[in-house]
Design a protein around this motif. Structure first.
Motif, mmCIF file in Angstrom:
data_model
loop_
_atom_site.group_PDB
_atom_site.id
_atom_site.type_symbol
_atom_site.label_atom_id
_atom_site.label_comp_id
_atom_site.label_asym_id
_atom_site.label_seq_id
_atom_site.Cartn_x
_atom_site.Cartn_y
_atom_site.Cartn_z
ATOM 1 N N GLN A 66 17.463 -10.330 57.956
ATOM 2 C CA GLN A 66 16.355 -9.779 57.167
ATOM 3 C C GLN A 66 16.204 -10.465 55.816
ATOM 4 O O GLN A 66 15.193 -10.280 55.123
ATOM 5 N N LEU A 67 17.181 -11.297 55.420
ATOM 6 C CA LEU A 67 17.101 -12.008 54.153
ATOM 7 C C LEU A 67 16.457 -13.386 54.279
ATOM 8 O O LEU A 67 16.359 -14.115 53.299
ATOM 9 N N SER A 68 16.032 -13.722 55.484
ATOM 10 C CA SER A 68 15.405 -15.030 55.687
ATOM 11 C C SER A 68 14.154 -15.166 54.820
ATOM 12 O O SER A 68 13.227 -14.341 54.894
ATOM 13 N N GLY A 69 14.148 -16.188 53.977
ATOM 14 C CA GLY A 69 13.007 -16.421 53.106
ATOM 15 C C GLY A 69 12.876 -15.427 51.967
ATOM 16 O O GLY A 69 11.824 -15.322 51.347
ATOM 17 N N VAL A 70 13.974 -14.685 51.696
ATOM 18 C CA VAL A 70 13.928 -13.646 50.664
ATOM 19 C C VAL A 70 15.026 -13.887 49.631
ATOM 20 O O VAL A 70 16.144 -14.262 49.983
ATOM 21 N N VAL A 71 14.705 -13.676 48.381
ATOM 22 C CA VAL A 71 15.709 -13.657 47.310
ATOM 23 C C VAL A 71 15.886 -12.201 46.901
ATOM 24 O O VAL A 71 14.973 -11.593 46.343
ATOM 25 N N TYR A 72 17.026 -11.638 47.185
ATOM 26 C CA TYR A 72 17.279 -10.220 46.917
ATOM 27 C C TYR A 72 18.170 -10.086 45.695
ATOM 28 O O TYR A 72 19.291 -10.592 45.667
ATOM 29 N N LEU A 73 17.697 -9.371 44.682
ATOM 30 C CA LEU A 73 18.447 -9.214 43.443
ATOM 31 C C LEU A 73 18.694 -7.753 43.073
ATOM 32 O O LEU A 73 19.334 -7.485 42.058
ATOM 33 N N ASP A 74 18.238 -6.828 43.882
ATOM 34 C CA ASP A 74 18.292 -5.415 43.503
ATOM 35 C C ASP A 74 19.584 -4.735 43.953
ATOM 36 O O ASP A 74 19.563 -3.657 44.543
ATOM 37 N N TYR A 75 20.717 -5.357 43.678
ATOM 38 C CA TYR A 75 21.988 -4.765 44.098
ATOM 39 C C TYR A 75 22.363 -3.544 43.275
ATOM 40 O O TYR A 75 23.238 -2.779 43.670
ATOM 41 N N ALA A 76 21.732 -3.339 42.133
ATOM 42 C CA ALA A 76 21.936 -2.097 41.388
ATOM 43 C C ALA A 76 21.242 -0.938 42.085
ATOM 44 O O ALA A 76 21.594 0.225 41.881
ATOM 45 N N GLY A 77 20.251 -1.249 42.919
ATOM 46 C CA GLY A 77 19.509 -0.221 43.637
ATOM 47 C C GLY A 77 20.087 0.087 44.998
ATOM 48 O O GLY A 77 20.180 1.253 45.410
ATOM 49 N N ALA A 78 20.497 -0.945 45.719
ATOM 50 C CA ALA A 78 21.061 -0.754 47.065
ATOM 51 C C ALA A 78 21.724 -2.038 47.521
ATOM 52 O O ALA A 78 21.272 -3.140 47.171
ATOM 53 N N GLY A 79 22.775 -1.896 48.304
ATOM 54 C CA GLY A 79 23.387 -3.051 48.932
ATOM 55 C C GLY A 79 22.548 -3.502 50.110
ATOM 56 O O GLY A 79 21.573 -2.841 50.496
ATOM 57 N N VAL A 80 22.904 -4.627 50.713
ATOM 58 C CA VAL A 80 22.173 -5.150 51.866
ATOM 59 C C VAL A 80 22.971 -4.833 53.132
ATOM 60 O O VAL A 80 24.134 -5.195 53.247
ATOM 61 N N TYR A 81 22.354 -4.129 54.051
ATOM 62 C CA TYR A 81 23.022 -3.769 55.300
ATOM 63 C C TYR A 81 23.127 -4.986 56.204
ATOM 64 O O TYR A 81 22.270 -5.872 56.214
ATOM 65 N N SER A 82 24.191 -5.032 56.992
ATOM 66 C CA SER A 82 24.427 -6.164 57.878
ATOM 67 C C SER A 82 24.096 -5.811 59.327
ATOM 68 O O SER A 82 24.072 -4.641 59.718
ATOM 69 N N ARG A 83 23.849 -6.856 60.128
ATOM 70 C CA ARG A 83 23.611 -6.657 61.553
ATOM 71 C C ARG A 83 24.839 -6.000 62.203
ATOM 72 O O ARG A 83 24.720 -5.104 63.038
ATOM 73 N N ALA A 84 26.034 -6.435 61.777
ATOM 74 C CA ALA A 84 27.268 -5.914 62.362
ATOM 75 C C ALA A 84 27.421 -4.418 62.103
ATOM 76 O O ALA A 84 27.848 -3.664 62.992
ATOM 77 N N LEU A 85 27.071 -3.979 60.896
ATOM 78 C CA LEU A 85 27.193 -2.559 60.566
ATOM 79 C C LEU A 85 26.239 -1.716 61.395
ATOM 80 O O LEU A 85 26.614 -0.664 61.924
ATOM 81 N N LEU A 86 24.999 -2.184 61.564
ATOM 82 C CA LEU A 86 24.033 -1.440 62.375
ATOM 83 C C LEU A 86 24.459 -1.392 63.833
ATOM 84 O O LEU A 86 24.342 -0.358 64.495
ATOM 85 N N ALA A 87 24.976 -2.508 64.348
ATOM 86 C CA ALA A 87 25.417 -2.550 65.743
ATOM 87 C C ALA A 87 26.614 -1.636 65.962
ATOM 88 O O ALA A 87 26.706 -0.951 66.995
ATOM 89 N N GLN A 88 27.517 -1.610 64.997
ATOM 90 C CA GLN A 88 28.689 -0.747 65.104
ATOM 91 C C GLN A 88 28.294 0.724 65.104
ATOM 92 O O GLN A 88 28.831 1.524 65.880
ATOM 93 N N ALA A 89 27.335 1.083 64.250
ATOM 94 C CA ALA A 89 26.877 2.468 64.189
ATOM 95 C C ALA A 89 26.218 2.870 65.501
ATOM 96 O O ALA A 89 26.492 3.948 66.042
ATOM 97 N N GLN A 90 25.350 2.008 66.028
ATOM 98 C CA GLN A 90 24.667 2.316 67.288
ATOM 99 C C GLN A 90 25.674 2.476 68.420
ATOM 100 O O GLN A 90 25.578 3.399 69.230
ATOM 101 N N SER A 91 26.663 1.590 68.461
ATOM 102 C CA SER A 91 27.682 1.664 69.506
ATOM 103 C C SER A 91 28.469 2.970 69.415
ATOM 104 O O SER A 91 28.746 3.622 70.426
#
Length: 345
Positions: A48-73
């Motif tokens: 989801q970060l493709s072509g994006v510069v994300y700087l709002d780490y004070a607002g929220a961290g960036v979720y990973s594909r692995a974390l979402l897959a682990q939760a779904q599993s």
């Protein structure tokens, strides 16, 4: 330096065919060595970060594909039930509390975890429940999140409210604490054990970090400060070891650390400060006048004011069914973090 950083940010935002060449040029200019595996991990785990510069780490961290897959599993392989009605789910929830404390360098021997919707919700609980009196002082630094400043609305109903310059926080351990805005002289105020001082571990705006080593001195000072540490920002960029930090109350937001699930955090309370938030019994067995909900009382009568709170602090404060599915995912995300962090102790 600023122009080089801006060039790198611009390069990172470019489409993939142009990004590598632009980054190579930036790094060549600076003479820095860059681990290209970071780019591969970014493409694989954070598409989801493709072509994006994300700087709002004070607002929220960036979720990973692995974390979402682990939760779904986890959701699909194991039935998730309400911990108020399922002993197995309740046991998993209690295990999650232990794991959260372990992640923050503490244990159930010294601390309790109250799950909340985030740091703001944790601060609201303190505002509602803290035992302020007309001999108490509530002081907060001038560098604080809005949610911390909001505590004064409740505190000023009975306690004295004051502000402290962030750079003078350590002076609050002295007898002549630099408190501003008090109505009465400091000498005539202060109830040892109920004075509350609130400040951030890290400023959301500037990134400046507080000296956590002063907390012991604050607690041992003339005012016997109880310390409220807003660690929402700090916990996302540093490793907290609460067994070495004597803060009485610590507020965190899990989504600011791992990005998913949103709307989930905790209030971490030292056992020796829990009585300042806990329910007390009145003469007829009624609780103090706080709202209670499902799971927070052991017995209740509809035809009288009789109500008996559950003994554990988290049972009293987690009113209603907790976000049990999100809690399981958050704990897995916290324990699965791979990136080393700066230790704050």
């Amino acid at each position: 330096v600023v122009s080089w950083v801006m060039a790198c940010l611009y390069a990172a935002s470019l489409p993939l065919p142009f990004r590598e060449a632009a980054l190579d040029q930036c790094l060549l200019t600076s003479g820095s060595e860059y681990d290209r595996s970071v780019e591969e991990e970014r493409r694989e785990d954070f598409p989801q970060l493709s072509g994006v510069v994300y700087l709002d780490y004070a607002g929220a961290g960036v979720y990973s594909r692995a974390l979402l897959a682990q939760a779904q599993s986890q959701y699909l392989q194991q039935l998730q039930c309400n911990p108020h009605t399922s002993p197995e789910a309740e046991a998993r929830l209690e295990d999650a509390r232990s794991k959260v404390l372990r992640f923050f360098g503490a244990s159930r021997d010294t601390h309790a975890v109250v799950f909340t919707s985030g740091s703001t919700d944790a601060l609201r609980l303190i505002a509602e429940r803290y035992r302020f009196s007309d001999s108490s002082i509530f002081a907060y630094s001038d560098l604080n999140h809005t949610s911390v400043v909001g505590l004064r609305q409740r505190a000023q109903q009975c306690a004295q409210v004051a502000t402290v310059a962030w750079e003078e926080l350590d002076l609050c351990a002295c007898s002549s604490a630099p408190l501003h805005g008090l109505i009465r002289p400091v000498e005539g105020l202060g109830s040892p054990g109920s004075n509350l001082l609130a400040f951030p571990g890290e400023c959301n705006f500037s990134g400046m970090r507080s000296n956590l080593g002063m907390i012991h001195r604050l607690r041992e000072s003339k005012f016997r400060w109880r310390v409220l540490l807003d660690a929402a920002k700090l916990a996302s960029s540093a490793e907290l070891r609460l067994n070495e930090i004597e803060a009485d109350f610590v507020c965190v937001s899990f989504y600011k650390i791992i990005g998913y699930p949103t709307g989930l955090g905790a209030l971490i309370v030292r056992h020796d400060a829990a009585h300042l938030l806990a329910d007390t019994h009145c003469a007829r067995g009624a609780t103090s006048p706080h709202y209670f909900g499902g799971g927070s009382v052991a017995a209740v009568a509809a035809t009288s004011d009789f109500a008996v709170p559950r003994p554990a602090l988290w049972e009293q404060l987690e009113r209603g069914t907790p976000h049990y599915m999100g809690i399981m995912s958050a704990v897995d995300g916290l324990l699965g973090m791979r990136s080393p962090m700066v230790v704050m102790a």
